[in-house]
Design an enzyme around this catalytic site. Structure first.
Site, PDB file in Angstrom:
ATOM      1  N   LYS A 111       0.825  -1.216   0.000  1.00 36.24           N
ATOM      2  CA  LYS A 111       0.000   0.000   0.000  1.00 36.24           C
ATOM      3  C   LYS A 111       0.851   1.254   0.000  1.00 36.24           C
ATOM      4  CE  LYS A 111      -4.462  -1.357   1.830  1.00 36.24           C
ATOM      5  NZ  LYS A 111      -5.453  -1.132   2.889  1.00 36.24           N
ATOM      6  N   LYS A 194      -5.383 -10.543  -6.964  1.00 40.64           N
ATOM      7  CA  LYS A 194      -6.622 -10.850  -6.235  1.00 40.64           C
ATOM      8  C   LYS A 194      -7.724  -9.848  -6.602  1.00 40.64           C
ATOM      9  CE  LYS A 194      -6.101  -8.342  -1.981  1.00 40.64           C
ATOM     10  NZ  LYS A 194      -5.822  -8.185  -0.616  1.00 40.64           N
ATOM     11  N   LYS A 197     -11.247  -4.104  -4.357  1.00 45.20           N
ATOM     12  CA  LYS A 197     -12.059  -2.898  -4.506  1.00 45.20           C
ATOM     13  C   LYS A 197     -11.319  -1.831  -5.283  1.00 45.20           C
ATOM     14  CE  LYS A 197     -13.774  -3.711   0.120  1.00 45.20           C
ATOM     15  NZ  LYS A 197     -13.669  -3.441   1.522  1.00 45.20           N
TER      16      LYS A 197
HETATM   17  P1  TYM Z   1     -11.160  -6.071   3.720  1.00 43.54           P
HETATM   18  O1  TYM Z   1     -12.164  -4.999   3.931  1.00 43.54           O
HETATM   19  O2  TYM Z   1     -10.095  -5.852   2.708  1.00 43.54           O
HETATM   20  O3  TYM Z   1     -11.892  -7.434   3.333  1.00 43.54           O
HETATM   21  C1  TYM Z   1     -12.941  -7.984   4.132  1.00 43.54           C
HETATM   22  C2  TYM Z   1     -12.835  -9.490   4.106  1.00 43.54           C
HETATM   23  O4  TYM Z   1     -12.877  -9.972   2.756  1.00 43.54           O
HETATM   24  C3  TYM Z   1     -11.765 -10.803   2.489  1.00 43.54           C
HETATM   25  N1  TYM Z   1     -11.347 -10.635   1.079  1.00 43.54           N
HETATM   26  C4  TYM Z   1     -11.187 -11.643   0.222  1.00 43.54           C
HETATM   27  N2  TYM Z   1     -11.342 -12.981   0.354  1.00 43.54           N
HETATM   28  C5  TYM Z   1     -11.114 -13.752  -0.733  1.00 43.54           C
HETATM   29  N3  TYM Z   1     -10.731 -13.247  -1.935  1.00 43.54           N
HETATM   30  C6  TYM Z   1     -10.551 -11.922  -2.128  1.00 43.54           C
HETATM   31  N4  TYM Z   1     -10.190 -11.439  -3.326  1.00 43.54           N
HETATM   32  C7  TYM Z   1     -10.783 -11.048  -1.008  1.00 43.54           C
HETATM   33  N5  TYM Z   1     -10.707  -9.703  -0.835  1.00 43.54           N
HETATM   34  C8  TYM Z   1     -11.048  -9.481   0.451  1.00 43.54           C
HETATM   35  C9  TYM Z   1     -10.683 -10.340   3.438  1.00 43.54           C
HETATM   36  O5  TYM Z   1      -9.725 -11.351   3.673  1.00 43.54           O
HETATM   37  C10 TYM Z   1     -11.483  -9.995   4.671  1.00 43.54           C
HETATM   38  O6  TYM Z   1     -11.716 -11.139   5.462  1.00 43.54           O
HETATM   39  N6  TYM Z   1      -7.986  -5.573   7.540  1.00 43.54           N
HETATM   40  C11 TYM Z   1      -9.245  -6.154   7.165  1.00 43.54           C
HETATM   41  C12 TYM Z   1     -10.411  -5.700   8.018  1.00 43.54           C
HETATM   42  C13 TYM Z   1     -10.242  -5.883   9.503  1.00 43.54           C
HETATM   43  C14 TYM Z   1     -10.324  -7.111  10.214  1.00 43.54           C
HETATM   44  C15 TYM Z   1     -10.147  -6.761  11.579  1.00 43.54           C
HETATM   45  C16 TYM Z   1     -10.515  -8.431   9.829  1.00 43.54           C
HETATM   46  C17 TYM Z   1     -10.031  -4.910  10.406  1.00 43.54           C
HETATM   47  N7  TYM Z   1      -9.973  -5.423  11.656  1.00 43.54           N
HETATM   48  C18 TYM Z   1     -10.149  -7.750  12.584  1.00 43.54           C
HETATM   49  C19 TYM Z   1     -10.529  -9.405  10.843  1.00 43.54           C
HETATM   50  C20 TYM Z   1     -10.340  -9.052  12.188  1.00 43.54           C
HETATM   51  C21 TYM Z   1      -9.540  -5.762   5.728  1.00 43.54           C
HETATM   52  O7  TYM Z   1      -9.038  -4.787   5.223  1.00 43.54           O
HETATM   53  O8  TYM Z   1     -10.497  -6.503   5.114  1.00 43.54           O
END
Ligand code: TYM
Length: 330
Positions: A111, A194, A197
């Site tokens: 990032k 992957k 968004k």
């Molecule tokens: P975020 O918002 O990027 O994504 C939310 C969830 O979706 C999953 N994900 C995917 N799984 C499979 N294939 C993909 N292409 C894909 N893109 C996203 C992510 O693995 C995630 O589970 N840092 C985290 C949010 C967070 C969090 C937490 C998660 C903040 N605090 C505490 C667990 C526990 C994030 O940016 O997810």
């Protein structure tokens, strides 16, 4: 006691990767665990956000969770900034996390890119805030997609460090749950990236708000190799394997079973069937999401009530930690 915590950022659209990698599993876990599902707006502001767009996205992601089958009467659904304990615990954990641990985080490197010195301190400390999210509720299980694995290993290390420092087993070591055939959904344009968004091409992903004809079109246009048969070879045929994984996750089968079923019918027949399946499974979800988004008062009430329930648990745990650290509450 088993407690689940997981989070999703309110930045841009929810997409099929979020749904299959995380949200679909969150829905299933409601039957067996106490669950907290958090829209992590404090994480979102680690990169610049337009305030009005952030608020709108927080509501939209909430609508997406509810439309997917998260029941706010059963699970606690809330946005992170309502519960001040996330930031308060993150500070305490920042103070015991060695820089060396954070320097290993690949997501920060991706990032921040080349302009590392320009990246904000919040972006660097992002994984510590994530650890705080989980530990604030003493969560035992964290269902996520594959991309969050490294962050969860860090959360376990931080929990262990705090327990050692205080001489008390305050925090359970949270268990990552990376479940199902689609733990890493890839871009529909490039099987080595992957689904995300932030990809500039909307054809790279299926958004949960896409209507039926858009879903069908994106799958029809999904990039694949020119081989006419259906075989599952993730290394050699990553785009084809990705579509098979998506099919399996949507239909509740294994990738092997899907491959066997279509082994005689050819790739274009498989793609048509995937288009139909995706429309069948995601179409109603998109419609419900659009309906819920017309009811902003309802969404806000869900978040407010969820925030209150979360606060209740957070308060107790934060007080315990503050006391262990020696912070005075006169
Ligand atoms: P975020 O918002 O990027 O994504 C939310 C969830 O979706 C999953 N994900 C995917 N799984 C499979 N294939 C993909 N292409 C894909 N893109 C996203 C992510 O693995 C995630 O589970 N840092 C985290 C949010 C967070 C969090 C937490 C998660 C903040 N605090 C505490 C667990 C526990 C994030 O940016 O997810």
């Amino acid at each position: 006691m088993n407690r689940v915590f997981s989070g999703v950022q309110p930045t841009g659209n929810l997409h099929l990767g979020n749904y299959l990698g995380a949200i679909k599993n969150w829905v299933a876990m409601q039957a067996t665990h106490d669950c907290l599902y958090c829209i992590v707006d404090l994480h979102a502001i680690t990169v610049p956000q337009d305030p009005a767009a952030l608020r709108a996205a927080t509501r939209e992601v909430t609508a997406g969770l509810l439309a997917s089958g998260i029941d706010p009467k059963v699970s606690i659904v809330f946005n992170q900034s309502q519960v001040k304990g996330h930031a308060a615990l993150a500070w305490i954990l920042n103070c015991l996390t060695p820089l060396g641990w954070l320097n290993r985080m690949t997501q920060f490197k991706e990032k921040a890119g080349k302009a590392r010195d320009q990246a904000g301190l919040g972006l660097y400390a992002y994984p510590v805030l994530m650890a705080a999210d989980i530990l604030l509720y003493k969560a035992t299980h964290v269902p996520v997609g594959e991309d969050q694995k490294q962050h969860l290993e860090l959360a376990r290390d931080i929990a262990g460090a705090f327990n050692r420092q205080s001489g008390v087993e305050v925090f359970p070591l949270p268990e990552p749950m990376i479940l199902g055939p689609a733990t890493r959904v890839m871009s529909l344009r490039d099987g080595t990236k992957k689904m995300s968004k932030s990809d500039t091409s909307d054809y790279s992903r299926i958004n949960l708000t896409d209507d039926a004809s858009t879903i069908a079109l994106k799958i029809r246009k999904a990039k694949t190799d020119s081989e006419p048969t259906v075989t599952y070879e993730p290394k050699r045929r990553p785009e084809a394997a990705n579509l098979i994984d998506i099919f399996a996750a949507l239909s509740g089968e294994t990738a092997e079973a899907v491959t066997r079923r279509f082994s005689d019918s050819g790739f274009s027949a498989f793609k048509n069937a995937l288009g139909e399946l995706a429309v069948e499974k995601l179409g109603p979800l998109a419609a419900e999401m659009r309906r819920l988004m017309q009811h902003q008062d309802y969404i806000d009430e869900v978040l407010r009530a969820g925030g209150e329930r979360a606060q209740h648990i957070a308060e107790r745990n934060l007080a315990e930690v503050e006391n262990l650290v020696g912070l005075l509450k006169p």
